[in-house]
Each structure stands twice: as structure tokens, then as C-alpha cells.
Motif scaffolding. Structure first.
Motif, PDB file in Angstrom:
ATOM      1  N   ILE A  73       8.417  -2.589  -6.628  1.00 52.39           N
ATOM      2  CA  ILE A  73       9.850  -2.160  -7.186  1.00 52.39           C
ATOM      3  C   ILE A  73      10.308  -1.798  -8.179  1.00 52.39           C
ATOM      4  O   ILE A  73      11.393  -1.164  -9.100  1.00 52.39           O
ATOM      5  CB  ILE A  73      10.637  -2.885  -6.066  1.00 52.39           C
ATOM      6  CG1 ILE A  73      10.864  -3.299  -4.598  1.00 52.39           C
ATOM      7  CG2 ILE A  73      12.657  -2.552  -6.167  1.00 52.39           C
ATOM      8  CD1 ILE A  73      11.092  -4.224  -3.341  1.00 52.39           C
ATOM      9  N   LYS A  74      10.296  -2.718  -9.050  1.00 53.65           N
ATOM     10  CA  LYS A  74      10.347  -3.373 -10.561  1.00 53.65           C
ATOM     11  C   LYS A  74      10.142  -1.371 -11.046  1.00 53.65           C
ATOM     12  O   LYS A  74      10.912  -1.085 -12.411  1.00 53.65           O
ATOM     13  CB  LYS A  74      10.270  -3.817 -11.217  1.00 53.65           C
ATOM     14  CG  LYS A  74      11.166  -4.149 -12.466  1.00 53.65           C
ATOM     15  CD  LYS A  74      10.396  -4.937 -13.156  1.00 53.65           C
ATOM     16  CE  LYS A  74      11.182  -5.636 -15.151  1.00 53.65           C
ATOM     17  NZ  LYS A  74      11.055  -7.041 -15.237  1.00 53.65           N
ATOM     18  N   GLU A  75       8.931  -1.687 -11.445  1.00 53.97           N
ATOM     19  CA  GLU A  75       8.605  -0.231 -12.198  1.00 53.97           C
ATOM     20  C   GLU A  75       8.987   0.919 -11.545  1.00 53.97           C
ATOM     21  O   GLU A  75       9.146   2.043 -11.601  1.00 53.97           O
ATOM     22  CB  GLU A  75       6.833   0.125 -12.153  1.00 53.97           C
ATOM     23  CG  GLU A  75       6.323   1.055 -12.500  1.00 53.97           C
ATOM     24  CD  GLU A  75       4.814   0.773 -12.391  1.00 53.97           C
ATOM     25  OE1 GLU A  75       4.679   1.670 -13.496  1.00 53.97           O
ATOM     26  OE2 GLU A  75       4.026   0.178 -12.120  1.00 53.97           O
ATOM     27  N   PHE A 115       0.859  -1.227  -0.246  1.00 49.50           N
ATOM     28  CA  PHE A 115       0.029   0.285   0.481  1.00 49.50           C
ATOM     29  C   PHE A 115       0.988   0.780   0.515  1.00 49.50           C
ATOM     30  O   PHE A 115       0.901   2.332  -1.032  1.00 49.50           O
ATOM     31  CB  PHE A 115      -1.288   0.132   1.391  1.00 49.50           C
ATOM     32  CG  PHE A 115      -2.092   0.883   1.168  1.00 49.50           C
ATOM     33  CD1 PHE A 115      -3.392   1.091   0.884  1.00 49.50           C
ATOM     34  CD2 PHE A 115      -1.287   2.610   1.910  1.00 49.50           C
ATOM     35  CE1 PHE A 115      -4.161   2.033   0.864  1.00 49.50           C
ATOM     36  CE2 PHE A 115      -2.428   3.024   2.053  1.00 49.50           C
ATOM     37  CZ  PHE A 115      -3.387   3.056   1.271  1.00 49.50           C
ATOM     38  N   THR A 116       1.962   1.575   0.753  1.00 51.73           N
ATOM     39  CA  THR A 116       2.891   2.227   0.633  1.00 51.73           C
ATOM     40  C   THR A 116       3.231   2.554  -0.105  1.00 51.73           C
ATOM     41  O   THR A 116       4.300   3.568  -0.917  1.00 51.73           O
ATOM     42  CB  THR A 116       3.294   2.449   2.382  1.00 51.73           C
ATOM     43  OG1 THR A 116       2.473   2.091   3.420  1.00 51.73           O
ATOM     44  CG2 THR A 116       4.502   3.288   2.295  1.00 51.73           C
ATOM     45  N   MET A 117       4.416   2.070  -0.685  1.00 52.84           N
ATOM     46  CA  MET A 117       5.534   1.212  -1.372  1.00 52.84           C
ATOM     47  C   MET A 117       4.754   2.030  -3.015  1.00 52.84           C
ATOM     48  O   MET A 117       5.267   2.688  -3.841  1.00 52.84           O
ATOM     49  CB  MET A 117       5.923  -0.305  -2.250  1.00 52.84           C
ATOM     50  CG  MET A 117       6.738  -0.332  -2.944  1.00 52.84           C
ATOM     51  SD  MET A 117       8.534   0.840  -2.706  1.00 52.84           S
ATOM     52  CE  MET A 117       9.200   1.280  -3.906  1.00 52.84           C
ATOM     53  N   GLU A 118       3.152   1.145  -3.506  1.00 52.92           N
ATOM     54  CA  GLU A 118       2.302   1.771  -4.349  1.00 52.92           C
ATOM     55  C   GLU A 118       1.904   3.240  -4.450  1.00 52.92           C
ATOM     56  O   GLU A 118       2.514   3.551  -5.615  1.00 52.92           O
ATOM     57  CB  GLU A 118       1.149   1.615  -4.692  1.00 52.92           C
ATOM     58  CG  GLU A 118       0.182   1.593  -5.692  1.00 52.92           C
ATOM     59  CD  GLU A 118      -0.900   2.562  -5.242  1.00 52.92           C
ATOM     60  OE1 GLU A 118      -0.698   2.731  -6.416  1.00 52.92           O
ATOM     61  OE2 GLU A 118      -1.073   3.081  -4.771  1.00 52.92           O
ATOM     62  N   ARG A 119       2.003   3.659  -2.999  1.00 56.40           N
ATOM     63  CA  ARG A 119       1.950   5.298  -3.158  1.00 56.40           C
ATOM     64  C   ARG A 119       3.307   6.333  -3.468  1.00 56.40           C
ATOM     65  O   ARG A 119       3.279   7.120  -4.654  1.00 56.40           O
ATOM     66  CB  ARG A 119       1.321   6.184  -2.105  1.00 56.40           C
ATOM     67  CG  ARG A 119      -0.115   6.314  -2.021  1.00 56.40           C
ATOM     68  CD  ARG A 119      -0.876   5.833  -1.190  1.00 56.40           C
ATOM     69  NE  ARG A 119      -2.213   5.618  -0.781  1.00 56.40           N
ATOM     70  CZ  ARG A 119      -2.954   4.836  -1.055  1.00 56.40           C
ATOM     71  NH1 ARG A 119      -2.088   3.401  -1.810  1.00 56.40           N
ATOM     72  NH2 ARG A 119      -4.151   4.453  -1.926  1.00 56.40           N
ATOM     73  N   LEU A 120       4.451   5.657  -3.049  1.00 53.95           N
ATOM     74  CA  LEU A 120       6.115   6.205  -3.638  1.00 53.95           C
ATOM     75  C   LEU A 120       5.678   6.281  -4.699  1.00 53.95           C
ATOM     76  O   LEU A 120       6.588   6.497  -5.739  1.00 53.95           O
ATOM     77  CB  LEU A 120       6.718   5.498  -2.917  1.00 53.95           C
ATOM     78  CG  LEU A 120       6.926   5.983  -1.293  1.00 53.95           C
ATOM     79  CD1 LEU A 120       7.803   4.625  -0.872  1.00 53.95           C
ATOM     80  CD2 LEU A 120       7.222   7.332  -0.240  1.00 53.95           C
ATOM     81  N   MET A 121       5.933   5.340  -5.334  1.00 54.19           N
ATOM     82  CA  MET A 121       5.937   4.999  -6.917  1.00 54.19           C
ATOM     83  C   MET A 121       4.986   5.675  -8.404  1.00 54.19           C
ATOM     84  O   MET A 121       5.651   6.187  -8.882  1.00 54.19           O
ATOM     85  CB  MET A 121       5.561   3.658  -7.062  1.00 54.19           C
ATOM     86  CG  MET A 121       5.671   3.087  -9.011  1.00 54.19           C
ATOM     87  SD  MET A 121       4.453   3.352  -9.983  1.00 54.19           S
ATOM     88  CE  MET A 121       3.269   2.081  -9.213  1.00 54.19           C
ATOM     89  N   ARG A 122       3.745   5.944  -7.554  1.00 58.49           N
ATOM     90  CA  ARG A 122       3.064   6.682  -8.451  1.00 58.49           C
ATOM     91  C   ARG A 122       3.703   7.856  -8.001  1.00 58.49           C
ATOM     92  O   ARG A 122       4.183   8.962  -8.317  1.00 58.49           O
ATOM     93  CB  ARG A 122       1.460   6.598  -7.596  1.00 58.49           C
ATOM     94  CG  ARG A 122       0.891   5.237  -7.999  1.00 58.49           C
ATOM     95  CD  ARG A 122      -0.600   5.608  -7.243  1.00 58.49           C
ATOM     96  NE  ARG A 122      -1.469   6.461  -7.296  1.00 58.49           N
ATOM     97  CZ  ARG A 122      -2.562   7.270  -6.661  1.00 58.49           C
ATOM     98  NH1 ARG A 122      -3.141   6.353  -5.456  1.00 58.49           N
ATOM     99  NH2 ARG A 122      -2.165   8.249  -6.621  1.00 58.49           N
ATOM    100  N   ILE A 123       4.228   8.416  -6.634  1.00 58.83           N
ATOM    101  CA  ILE A 123       4.484   9.687  -7.037  1.00 58.83           C
ATOM    102  C   ILE A 123       5.892   9.980  -8.330  1.00 58.83           C
ATOM    103  O   ILE A 123       5.797  10.853  -9.127  1.00 58.83           O
ATOM    104  CB  ILE A 123       5.420  10.242  -4.761  1.00 58.83           C
ATOM    105  CG1 ILE A 123       4.629  10.506  -4.429  1.00 58.83           C
ATOM    106  CG2 ILE A 123       6.379  11.620  -5.210  1.00 58.83           C
ATOM    107  CD1 ILE A 123       4.500  10.542  -2.945  1.00 58.83           C
ATOM    108  N   VAL A 124       6.735   9.283  -7.707  1.00 57.66           N
ATOM    109  CA  VAL A 124       7.901   9.502  -8.903  1.00 57.66           C
ATOM    110  C   VAL A 124       7.862   8.975  -9.958  1.00 57.66           C
ATOM    111  O   VAL A 124       8.153  10.152 -11.015  1.00 57.66           O
ATOM    112  CB  VAL A 124       8.882   8.196  -8.429  1.00 57.66           C
ATOM    113  CG1 VAL A 124       9.547   8.716  -6.913  1.00 57.66           C
ATOM    114  CG2 VAL A 124       8.997   6.630  -8.246  1.00 57.66           C
ATOM    115  N   LYS A 125       6.450   8.344 -10.420  1.00 56.40           N
ATOM    116  CA  LYS A 125       6.007   8.397 -12.042  1.00 56.40           C
ATOM    117  C   LYS A 125       5.997   9.425 -12.578  1.00 56.40           C
ATOM    118  O   LYS A 125       5.662   9.677 -13.185  1.00 56.40           O
ATOM    119  CB  LYS A 125       4.489   7.299 -12.525  1.00 56.40           C
ATOM    120  CG  LYS A 125       4.795   6.483 -13.397  1.00 56.40           C
ATOM    121  CD  LYS A 125       4.773   5.421 -13.017  1.00 56.40           C
ATOM    122  CE  LYS A 125       3.000   5.334 -15.294  1.00 56.40           C
ATOM    123  NZ  LYS A 125       2.533   3.844 -14.511  1.00 56.40           N
TER     124      LYS A 125
END
Length: 418
Positions: free
Chosen positions: A152-154, A117-127
């Protein structure tokens, strides 16, 4: 806007305990967007070529499902809690960059709900920063232990560096103060990212435009002094991680007593053990750049560093059989092992001696720490050699010179640090 400012104050303050924010090694270039991680342009850090840059250093949230005794964001701690939305982090980063406050972003987070849940939001920020805002500045992202490899890969496609905190040097220490965590959840993503980097490198001969994936590599951080590991145990873990995961840096963060009620944690006053932290960084430097092996500096018979002297000097005093070194005939690897002589000075010495034998005054002009190095080398006019003095006398002489050198600039109660 007032609420955003309040969040920024809370989450920027909570991020200050994370020291692993170096920005060295990025090669991401601007191709028509905003920012550039490979050229010079609110955390200060240094790039691979020595430039000082500023990073916005924040947490996505300081809410956390874990109760690590040494962490200020642990769930049982009575602190103000806050969380940014994805859009808020993107907006703050872009606004700060446009005002020339920052050159990049260091983004970490507590863990709310679960790792994915947390990693998905971090990924959305950098994307969102890369694809929608076309931001090409430096981004360092903290990976969440236990997050899925797909996330992590994305995320790795949009960041320059990834890191994941080891927290404590040993599994036993981690179980003592953070029983919900384990080292395997750190090793697994480090190995995954490293293997994917290698895969892309191996395909570079076949693929003309391979995607950027964590171009500045990985790092990790350990809290030092919260649990009773020896310096040998700490550096053994660091040495293993450098070899197995090709990390760019291991950071050693002196334990800060933020939970004085916990009987499992040491009571060290108000200041972290900065001298020990510094000695560990010096040892780390010797392993990575001075061709030392760990068992030369620390081993089962010598498990803790001397706090009075740096580790290279300590090694030299324990190994007089390698000295004195003739500065006019020794090779580069021998010269950099002389206390008081660094890598740049060693290269200058090798170049300068082509024009004749070097004497004391010339070595001083080159910029070596002559009052330290003189006990371990001979030059064309050396007055004595190491064999003429006992190791204890050499150590005392160097310490006395250091104390007198700083006596006029350092308060008397701090002289013992040198």
C-alpha cells in the motif's frame, strides 16, 4: 487484439458498479512526461475546481475469491470472467490517452488468490505507468482489503487518490451478506495511509522535496439498501470516517438487485433507491459544507430522512424557533441554513447588502430559490413571516410549487419524486 477488446468490454462493464471515482484534489504536475492531473486536458468525473474529465474505469480482473451476495463479481455468479495482465492495462491506458479519450485511470479489481497477490499487480501497473511510461495523468487506485502495508505504501507513491470500499454501513449488515469480510480490514489501511500522509506533512518543514503520497486523499463507498440500516446508522458511520480518517468523500451507492435468488437481499425491482441515495448525499453535503452537526439532521428519535423534501428543509420545518432570519442583519452561518439559499448566494447577499437593505426583487436576481426561502426569512418588504403559517402548510406549499414547476417537463408518474 480481439481478445483485448473482449477483456475490455467485460472488465469495464464490471467496473460500472463502483461510483467512487471523483478526481478532485490532485496536485501532480507534468515534469517532462505525458499527461497532467492538475490541468485540463471513460468515465466522467469532476475535479476540485469544477472541470469535467474522463477516466478509463476498469477492473484488473472480475475473478474473486469472495462470495458477497450483493456483488456482480462474486465467485458463485455465472458471468464471463477475464483478467488483464499488468502490461495490457499499461498499454490500454497509454493508447487511450494518446488518442485523447481519457485524462486518467480509475483502477479496481476483484481478488484472485489473495489480497497481496492482487495488490502487487495493481502496484506494478501504477509504478510502470509513472516510472517507465512517464505518465503524469490522474490515477485513482482501489486498495485491496487485507493487503500488506508495504504494498500500500509503495502504491501510494504513484497514485493521486486511494479508496477502499466499506461495502455495507455496519458490521452486522456486512456479516449478513458478506460473512468473509469485516470492517477492520478497511479501517486498518485507511488509518495507515492517513498516518503516513500526516508524517510526510510534518516533515515538509525539514525536507525540501518530500515525495508525493496520495495527494488527492482517500475515499470510500457504501452500498445502501441491501441491508436494513437506518439513515441515521449510515450517516453516523460516514461522519465517523470523515473525522477519523479525513476522507475526501464517502459515496453512497443505491443497491442494485443483481442477485434476485438470495433471500437475504431486498427485492426492489430493477431500479436502485435513487431518491434515498440523493437524500444521503444532501445530508453529507450539509455536514461537510454547511456546518450542520449530525444530531441536528438525524438522531435516535429521527432515524430516517423524509423522501419528499431535502434534509435542510426538513430540519428547518422541525426547528421553527430559529426562524424567520432577517436577511439584512444575519451572519453567513445563519443565512446558509435558510432552505433555498446556498453558499454562493449567501456570500452574494452579504456583499449586496452593504449598499442598502435587500428587497424581494433583489434576492430573486441574486438567484436564491425564493419560493422556498420566503417562508424562513424576512427582507425589507417581506409580506409575511413563518409564524403566520403552520409547518404542515409550509411543507405542502413548497411541495405544490415544486410539482407545478416540473409538471410540464416530467412525466406524471414521476412527479412524486419531487
Amino acid at each position: 487484439m480481439d481478445r483485448i477488446q473482449e477483456k475490455l468490454m467485460i472488465l469495464a462493464d464490471a467496473a460500472k458498479y463502483d461510483v467512487s471515482c471523483s478526481s478532485s484534489g490532485s496536485k501532480r504536475k507534468n515534469k517532462g512526461g505525458i499527461g497532467d492531473a492538475s490541468a485540463s486536458g471513460i468515465c466522467h468525473t469532476y475535479t476540485e475546481d469544477g472541470r469535467c474529465v474522463s477516466l478509463l474505469k476498469i477492473l484488473l480482473t472480475n475473478h474473486c475469491i469472495y462470495d458477497c451476495a450483493f456483488c456482480v463479481s462474486r465467485k458463485s455468479n455465472d458471468v464471463k470472467r477475464a483478467a488483464f495482465t499488468v502490461e495490457e492495462v499499461v498499454e490500454i491506458t497509454m493508447n487511450f490517452y494518446r488518442r485523447n479519450y481519457i485524462e486518467g485511470l480509475f483502477l479496481s479489481s476483484g481478488i484472485f488468490k489473495n489480497a497481496d497477490f492482487t495488490m502487487e499487480r495493481l502496484m506494478r501497473i501504477v509504478k510502470k505507468l509513472r516510472t517507465e511510461e512517464r505518465f503524469h495523468g490522474y490515477i485513482h487506485l482501489k486498495t485491496i482489503p487485507g493487503a500488506s502495508e508495504e504494498l500500500i505504501k509503495e502504491a501510494g507513491l504513484y497514485v493521486d487518490r486511494m479508496s477502499i470500499n466499506l461495502e455495507l454501513p455496519t458490521e452486522a449488515g456486512l456479516k449478513l451478506v458478506a460473512p468473509e469480510k469485516d470492517h477492520e480490514s478497511v479501517r486498518k489501511p485507511l488509518a495507515f495511509v492517513q498516518n503516513h500522509i500526516k508524517e510526510l506533512q510534518s516533515e515538509s518543514a525539514l525536507i525540501k522535496h518530500k515525495p508525493l503520497f496520495v495527494p488527492a486523499g482517500q475515499s470510500t463507498q457504501m452500498v445502501i439498501g441491501a441491508t436494513p440500516e437506518s439513515d441515521y446508522q449510515i450517516m453516523s458511520v460516514a461522519d465517523e470516517f470523515y473525522k477519523n480518517y479525513q476522507l475526501k468523500r464517502v459515496y453512497y451507492s443505491g443497491y442494485i438487485p443483481i442477485n434476485s435468488d438470495n433471500v437475504l437481499l431486498p427485492q426492489v425491482g430493477t431500479q436502485p433507491p435513487l431518491i434515498r441515495e440523493n437524500r444521503l448525499y444532501q445530508t453529507d453535503w450539509l455536514l461537510r459544507f454547511y456546518d450542520f452537526k449530525l444530531d441536528e439532521i438525524l438522531n435516535p428519535q429521527f432515524q430516517n430522512l423524509d423522501m419528499d423534501i431535502d434534509p435542510k428543509l426538513g430540519w428547518a420545518l422541525r426547528n421553527p424557533q430559529f426562524f424567520p432570519i432577517d436577511i439584512n442583519t444575519a451572519d453567513y452561518k445563519q443565512i446558509i441554513r435558510i432552505p433555498g439559499i446556498g453558499r454562493q448566494s449567501a456570500m452574494k447577499i452579504i456583499k449586496a447588502r452593504k449598499f442598502g437593505k435587500l428587497r424581494e426583487y433583489q434576492l430573486k436576481k441574486i438567484g436564491i430559490s425564493y419560493n422556498r426561502a420566503k417562508f424562513f426569512m424576512i427582507c425589507a418588504d417581506s409580506p409575511f413571516t413563518l409564524g403566520e403559517m403552520s409547518m404542515m402548510n409550509v411543507k405542502q406549499s413548497i411541495l405544490q410549487f415544486g410539482n407545478s414547476k416540473y409538471k410540464n417537463t416530467i412525466p406524471e408518474n414521476q412527479l412524486s419524486l419531487f
